[in-house]
Design an enzyme around this catalytic site. Structure first.
Site, PDB file in Angstrom:
ATOM      1  N   CYS A 116      29.825  57.408 -33.254  1.00  0.00           N
ATOM      2  CA  CYS A 116      31.117  57.618 -32.519  1.00  0.00           C
ATOM      3  C   CYS A 116      31.876  56.546 -32.418  1.00  0.00           C
ATOM      4  O   CYS A 116      31.200  55.381 -31.857  1.00  0.00           O
ATOM      5  CB  CYS A 116      30.611  58.386 -31.222  1.00  0.00           C
ATOM      6  SG  CYS A 116      32.060  58.947 -30.185  1.00  0.00           S
ATOM      7  N   HIS A 185      28.283  57.888 -42.206  1.00  0.00           N
ATOM      8  CA  HIS A 185      29.589  58.075 -41.940  1.00  0.00           C
ATOM      9  C   HIS A 185      30.398  56.676 -42.849  1.00  0.00           C
ATOM     10  O   HIS A 185      30.115  55.560 -42.247  1.00  0.00           O
ATOM     11  CB  HIS A 185      30.186  58.041 -40.471  1.00  0.00           C
ATOM     12  CG  HIS A 185      31.578  58.350 -40.738  1.00  0.00           C
ATOM     13  ND1 HIS A 185      32.366  59.443 -39.781  1.00  0.00           N
ATOM     14  CD2 HIS A 185      32.639  57.725 -41.160  1.00  0.00           C
ATOM     15  CE1 HIS A 185      33.363  59.296 -40.016  1.00  0.00           C
ATOM     16  NE2 HIS A 185      34.019  58.588 -40.657  1.00  0.00           N
TER      17      HIS A 185
END
Length: 224
Positions: A116, A185
């Site tokens: 995040c 990611h």
């Protein structure tokens, strides 16, 4: 939807221990999106595994009302990965134990968010802001404590570090700590100094994921 790099049958030929569910088509964790109705919809159209949105392990352990609100389930919503933020090994392990003991017929794995980039993650010191070298032993302890506490698999979601060698070393350390699957990611670790293509926007750097997958053995690597 995340793209799995290995089908269940590929895993055997690659020498990986099989996971007890199909990871061919995966609904990724998305804040405000991958909640129960959307998960059921994607399963209808082919998702073989789904993640919850990010849930705070601290609040999940301490507040039953928060737990009921954030983790809405039904028997059709399986296999399911519960996706937690955490910066405390005991709290992450306790959250995993609660999931296994209370929702074991639905919850199939636990995932640690180390990706995040939001300001709330910076303020709370979780997500991609735990990827600095100073926090390496902390995140390895979070994974290993959970691995020792439950029988279901422990997954981890990360971002790319500054060099591919650093990312490979991180993946190997997470694997050795007990992670069964690592989602990458494929953009760089967030910071307030980094912006523009390759950080929080721009195309994903999938070539690095391909190389990492080739070089890091004995753990599932998928891209998100």
């Amino acid at each position: 939807i995340s793209a799995s790099v290995l089908s269940p049958t590929d895993s055997t030929s690659a020498g990986l221990p099989p996971l007890p569910f199909d990871i061919t088509h995966i609904l990724a964790p998305m804040v405000g999106a991958s909640d129960l109705p959307y998960r059921l919809l994607t399963r209808k159209y082919g998702a073989t595994l789904a993640y919850t949105p990010m849930i705070s392990s601290t609040q999940f352990v301490r507040d039953p009302t928060y737990r009921l609100r954030e983790l809405q389930l039904c028997q059709e919503d399986t296999p399911l990965v519960v996706h937690f933020s955490a910066n405390n090994p005991d709290e992450f392990a306790q959250a995993a134990v609660i999931c296994q003991e209370k929702y074991g017929s639905i919850v199939s794995a636990i995932d640690l968010n180390l990706g995040c980039p939001q300001r709330t993650a910076y303020v709370g010191h979780f997500g991609s802001y735990l990827l600095d070298p100073k926090d390496r032993q902390l995140i390895l302890s979070i994974v290993s404590k959970a691995k020792q506490s439950v029988s279901i698999p422990i997954f981890v979601k990360i971002r790319l570090l500054d060099t591919i060698e650093e990312t490979i070393a991180l993946c190997e350390q997470l694997r050795d700590a007990g992670a069964s699957l690592i989602t990458i990611h494929a953009r760089y670790r967030a910071s307030f100094e980094r912006n523009g293509p390759g950080a929080r926007d721009g195309p994903a750097i999938l070539d690095q994921v391909r190389e990492i997958r080739c070089r890091v053995k004995n753990v599932f690597i998928i891209s998100n």
